[in-house]
Design a protein around this motif. Structure first.
Motif, PDB file in Angstrom:
ATOM      1  N   ASP B 162       0.866  -1.185   0.000  1.00  0.00           N
ATOM      2  CA  ASP B 162       0.000   0.000   0.000  1.00  0.00           C
ATOM      3  C   ASP B 162       0.898   1.229   0.000  1.00  0.00           C
ATOM      4  O   ASP B 162       1.486   1.592   1.024  1.00  0.00           O
ATOM      5  N   ALA B 165       0.190   4.039   2.572  1.00  0.00           N
ATOM      6  CA  ALA B 165       0.536   3.663   3.945  1.00  0.00           C
ATOM      7  C   ALA B 165       2.053   3.621   4.112  1.00  0.00           C
ATOM      8  O   ALA B 165       2.583   4.077   5.132  1.00  0.00           O
ATOM      9  N   ALA B 166       2.737   3.080   3.112  1.00  0.00           N
ATOM     10  CA  ALA B 166       4.194   3.024   3.185  1.00  0.00           C
ATOM     11  C   ALA B 166       4.779   4.429   3.264  1.00  0.00           C
ATOM     12  O   ALA B 166       5.663   4.716   4.080  1.00  0.00           O
ATOM     13  N   ARG B 168       3.309   7.151   4.335  1.00  0.00           N
ATOM     14  CA  ARG B 168       2.980   7.703   5.650  1.00  0.00           C
ATOM     15  C   ARG B 168       3.933   7.167   6.715  1.00  0.00           C
ATOM     16  O   ARG B 168       4.497   7.934   7.500  1.00  0.00           O
ATOM     17  N   ASP B 169       4.140   5.863   6.717  1.00  0.00           N
ATOM     18  CA  ASP B 169       4.997   5.275   7.741  1.00  0.00           C
ATOM     19  C   ASP B 169       6.430   5.773   7.620  1.00  0.00           C
ATOM     20  O   ASP B 169       7.093   6.051   8.623  1.00  0.00           O
ATOM     21  N   ILE B 171       7.450   8.629   6.281  1.00  0.00           N
ATOM     22  CA  ILE B 171       7.500  10.033   6.689  1.00  0.00           C
ATOM     23  C   ILE B 171       7.475  10.134   8.210  1.00  0.00           C
ATOM     24  O   ILE B 171       8.206  10.930   8.815  1.00  0.00           O
ATOM     25  N   VAL B 172       6.648   9.323   8.843  1.00  0.00           N
ATOM     26  CA  VAL B 172       6.577   9.325  10.306  1.00  0.00           C
ATOM     27  C   VAL B 172       7.932   8.960  10.900  1.00  0.00           C
ATOM     28  O   VAL B 172       8.409   9.605  11.845  1.00  0.00           O
ATOM     29  N   MET B 173       8.578   7.952  10.335  1.00  0.00           N
ATOM     30  CA  MET B 173       9.881   7.529  10.857  1.00  0.00           C
ATOM     31  C   MET B 173      10.913   8.641  10.734  1.00  0.00           C
ATOM     32  O   MET B 173      11.641   8.949  11.694  1.00  0.00           O
ATOM     33  N   ALA B 175      10.342  11.813  10.363  1.00  0.00           N
ATOM     34  CA  ALA B 175       9.935  12.917  11.238  1.00  0.00           C
ATOM     35  C   ALA B 175      10.319  12.625  12.678  1.00  0.00           C
ATOM     36  O   ALA B 175      10.716  13.529  13.421  1.00  0.00           O
ATOM     37  N   GLY B 176      10.199  11.376  13.081  1.00  0.00           N
ATOM     38  CA  GLY B 176      10.577  11.018  14.444  1.00  0.00           C
ATOM     39  C   GLY B 176      12.058  11.214  14.679  1.00  0.00           C
ATOM     40  O   GLY B 176      12.469  11.796  15.689  1.00  0.00           O
ATOM     41  N   PHE B 206      11.940  -1.245   8.012  1.00  0.00           N
ATOM     42  CA  PHE B 206      10.963  -0.815   7.022  1.00  0.00           C
ATOM     43  C   PHE B 206      11.064  -1.646   5.745  1.00  0.00           C
ATOM     44  O   PHE B 206      10.060  -2.087   5.191  1.00  0.00           O
TER      45      PHE B 206
END
Lengths: 221, 221
Positions: B162, B165-166, B168-169, B171-173, B175-176, B206
């Motif tokens: 997806d 979703a990939a 998003r995940d 970007i979240v990583m 960003a973290g 990932f």
DNA sequence: GTCTATATGACGATAGAC
DNA sequence: GTCTATCGTCATATAGAC
């Protein structure tokens, strides 16, 4: 003389503590709309029902008030995680445990956005939390490390896992979720948040349970 | 009349553009020490060598200046990623591609901390970037999505992944990593940063290449 | 312990002379 | 296009009366 009585039983001391609590509560409420750095002592005093100089009877400076708010936030999140600790350690897989822990953190951050900003970002350039204020945050990290150690001891994480690296990576992941959610969609709650929604797949890759939500092609064999 | 000339060839227009650029540069420099929200137009004017009201000949408000800084930052990061795009797509695995992309992002954020804060957090409560300012950021996300699509098409990501979703995940990583690094150790650089150091293992989980850096126990079989 | 009064200075923004 | 002058508002913090 009241000074000879234990502080906790002194009526005046109790009343004073209540006032201090009220000031902190008002400050947090105001920061929710004005921004953490935009807090005004005049607004605080107005909401509390006193004049600005009276605040200095309780806090020697604005940064001292920030420090008290920081302390309260750190204690709150520590208590929240503490209350969920039994549930977290009761589940039977690292995925379930860490997803639950992440959700508890995410929910707390969304319902305590002001505290979250003050604790995890640095929105006030000239304010640095005091060691006492920082201490609950250190304890939170220690407890999380203990959680990871427990998972490893139970065979739910690789026996040779580097706990500090795992802890760091997990904190980074949760921080990423929260920071994206707070920065881009702070009005969404923990259940509907589009970035909080990344927690399951992130946790899944972290705990290495292959299947839905993992993106990498499996290594050719 | 100068108005009949094309704007770009007008000498006065050119000089004006230079002044605008200088104001933006000074503002960014000052925000590095005073904090993004703590920017003062008086300080800007003093550094530029004019009086405060003169700034209003170039920007109609303080937030308009923020918007110009935002635009500049968004263009800068877009250009940086664009310059690295060929390298990123040239490598032979999703891990290498995404690690490189993450490192480019991390390095840009550490060397452009003011821009990073303005773009990825919301440090100024009453400032919202205009659509024009936001547009390069949207384009950056689109290009990153295209990067993921390319990786999938080359068989480096699962064919049924997806992509949204990939994206998003990932970007979240990133960003973290960046938010933890900026908030807790902004003085470290991209090479020595203790949170930037989490990029390899995060990227490894990932892209699902098992081995060192993965924490989960392998499923019993 | 709270108040009035005030010190002292910043801020963003505008009006109007030159 | 830049300036002086100023508006109006706000800020944190202190002094001292009650």
């Amino acid at each position: 003389m009241s000074q000879t009585l234990p502080a906790g039983t002194d009526r005046r001391h109790l009343r004073r503590q209540q006032t201090i609590e009220e000031i902190i509560e008002v400050a947090v409420r105001l920061m929710a709309t004005s921004g953490v750095a935009g807090l005004s002592l005049g607004d605080v005093a107005r909401q509390v029902g006193v004049r600005t100089p009276s605040l200095y009877g309780y806090f020697p400076s604005k940064n001292a008030l920030y420090d008290a708010v920081f302390t309260r936030g750190a204690r709150s999140i520590l208590a929240t995680i503490g209350a969920a600790e039994a549930d977290i350690t009761a589940v039977g897989s690292a995925y379930d445990a860490l997803l639950l822990a992440g959700r508890v953190m995410g929910r707390w951050c969304m319902t305590n956005q002001v505290y979250a900003q003050l604790l995890f970002w640095r929105p006030v350039p000239d304010f640095t939390p005091s060691p006492q204020a920082y201490q609950p945050a250190v304890e939170l990290v220690d407890r999380t490390r203990a959680l990871f150690a427990g998972l490893r001891d139970r065979g739910l994480l690789r026996p040779d896992a580097d706990l500090d690296a795992a802890l760091r990576d997990w904190i980074v992941m949760v921080a990423g979720v929260v920071s994206q959610q707070l920065a881009n969609a702070p009005e969404e709650d923990a259940e509907t948040g589009r970035f909080i929604a990344a927690l399951p797949s992130l946790t899944r890759m972290f705990t290495h349970e292959y299947g839905a939500g993992a993106y990498g092609a499996r290594p050719a064999r």
